[in-house]
Design a protein around this motif. Structure first.
Motif, PDB file in Angstrom:
ATOM      1  N   LEU A  34     -40.640 -39.405  10.939  1.00 24.79           N
ATOM      2  CA  LEU A  34     -42.028 -38.934  11.540  1.00 24.79           C
ATOM      3  C   LEU A  34     -41.822 -38.995  13.086  1.00 24.79           C
ATOM      4  CD1 LEU A  34     -44.527 -40.537   9.046  1.00 24.79           C
ATOM      5  CD2 LEU A  34     -43.999 -38.010   9.567  1.00 24.79           C
ATOM      6  N   GLY A  35     -41.446 -40.043  13.335  1.00 21.70           N
ATOM      7  CA  GLY A  35     -41.319 -40.325  14.958  1.00 21.70           C
ATOM      8  C   GLY A  35     -40.388 -39.175  15.576  1.00 21.70           C
ATOM      9  N   GLU A  36     -39.222 -39.200  15.097  1.00 26.69           N
ATOM     10  CA  GLU A  36     -38.341 -37.978  15.615  1.00 26.69           C
ATOM     11  C   GLU A  36     -38.833 -36.790  15.455  1.00 26.69           C
ATOM     12  OE1 GLU A  36     -34.764 -38.641  13.384  1.00 26.69           O
ATOM     13  OE2 GLU A  36     -34.351 -40.503  14.338  1.00 26.69           O
ATOM     14  N   ALA A  37     -39.612 -36.383  14.595  1.00 29.48           N
ATOM     15  CA  ALA A  37     -40.233 -35.149  14.536  1.00 29.48           C
ATOM     16  C   ALA A  37     -41.386 -34.910  15.271  1.00 29.48           C
ATOM     17  CB  ALA A  37     -40.639 -34.756  12.948  1.00 29.48           C
ATOM     18  N   GLY A  38     -41.833 -36.025  15.996  1.00 29.30           N
ATOM     19  CA  GLY A  38     -43.079 -35.761  16.497  1.00 29.30           C
ATOM     20  C   GLY A  38     -44.430 -35.992  16.067  1.00 29.30           C
ATOM     21  N   ARG A  39     -44.412 -36.303  14.736  1.00 35.04           N
ATOM     22  CA  ARG A  39     -45.288 -36.359  13.613  1.00 35.04           C
ATOM     23  C   ARG A  39     -46.119 -37.625  13.500  1.00 35.04           C
ATOM     24  NH1 ARG A  39     -45.952 -31.581  10.859  1.00 35.04           N
ATOM     25  NH2 ARG A  39     -44.497 -29.919  11.580  1.00 35.04           N
ATOM     26  N   LEU A  40     -45.360 -38.809  13.794  1.00 40.02           N
ATOM     27  CA  LEU A  40     -46.013 -40.114  13.739  1.00 40.02           C
ATOM     28  C   LEU A  40     -47.546 -40.196  14.169  1.00 40.02           C
ATOM     29  CD1 LEU A  40     -45.374 -42.907  12.256  1.00 40.02           C
ATOM     30  CD2 LEU A  40     -44.826 -43.689  14.314  1.00 40.02           C
ATOM     31  N   PRO A  41     -48.567 -40.400  13.528  1.00 39.88           N
ATOM     32  CA  PRO A  41     -49.945 -40.573  13.935  1.00 39.88           C
ATOM     33  C   PRO A  41     -49.947 -41.720  14.972  1.00 39.88           C
ATOM     34  CG  PRO A  41     -49.827 -40.657  11.394  1.00 39.88           C
ATOM     35  CD  PRO A  41     -48.552 -40.764  11.939  1.00 39.88           C
ATOM     36  N   GLY A  42     -50.779 -41.637  16.227  1.00 37.19           N
ATOM     37  CA  GLY A  42     -50.973 -42.563  16.861  1.00 37.19           C
ATOM     38  C   GLY A  42     -51.576 -44.058  16.288  1.00 37.19           C
ATOM     39  N   ALA A  43     -52.381 -43.331  15.117  1.00 37.20           N
ATOM     40  CA  ALA A  43     -53.425 -44.415  14.616  1.00 37.20           C
ATOM     41  C   ALA A  43     -52.354 -45.390  13.604  1.00 37.20           C
ATOM     42  CB  ALA A  43     -54.507 -43.923  13.724  1.00 37.20           C
ATOM     43  N   ALA A  44     -51.280 -44.976  13.306  1.00 34.47           N
ATOM     44  CA  ALA A  44     -50.367 -45.876  12.503  1.00 34.47           C
ATOM     45  C   ALA A  44     -50.089 -47.062  13.177  1.00 34.47           C
ATOM     46  CB  ALA A  44     -49.015 -45.087  12.173  1.00 34.47           C
ATOM     47  N   GLY A  45     -50.294 -48.148  12.369  1.00 36.14           N
ATOM     48  CA  GLY A  45     -50.094 -49.512  12.782  1.00 36.14           C
ATOM     49  C   GLY A  45     -48.892 -49.723  13.127  1.00 36.14           C
ATOM     50  N   PRO A  46     -48.489 -50.993  13.522  1.00 32.95           N
ATOM     51  CA  PRO A  46     -46.771 -51.251  13.386  1.00 32.95           C
ATOM     52  C   PRO A  46     -46.430 -51.503  12.127  1.00 32.95           C
ATOM     53  CG  PRO A  46     -48.302 -53.196  14.302  1.00 32.95           C
ATOM     54  CD  PRO A  46     -48.910 -52.070  13.975  1.00 32.95           C
TER      55      PRO A  46
END
Length: 75
Positions: A44-56
């Motif tokens: 998701l991060g590599e695709a630019g789709r990881l939501p900012g609200a996703a916790g660690p």
């Protein structure tokens, strides 16, 4: 901050895929579940789709005995 409850999902995998995933997870000292989440977050991060609200990612291993500080209360 109170941790959000984890979402449970049913995932059907080819047994050979699961076996390879479980071996990989074991080599990295993760559970198969943690490995799946790690890989999904990375994709998701590599695709630019990881939501900012996703916790660690949850910390690996046992939780600390004294979560409020570094030293036990009786010291």
């Amino acid at each position: 901050m109170t941790p959000r409850p984890r979402k449970q999902v049913l995932l059907r995998l080819d047994p050979a895929v699961y076996d390879a995933l479980a071996r990989w997870a074991g080599e990295e000292l993760r559970s198969a579940n943690a490995q799946i989440e790690f890989l999904l977050r990375r994709a998701l991060g590599e695709a630019g789709r990881l939501p900012g609200a996703a916790g660690p990612l949850p910390r690996r291993g046992r939780p600390p005995k004294n979560p409020g500080g570094d030293t036990p209360a009786d010291e």
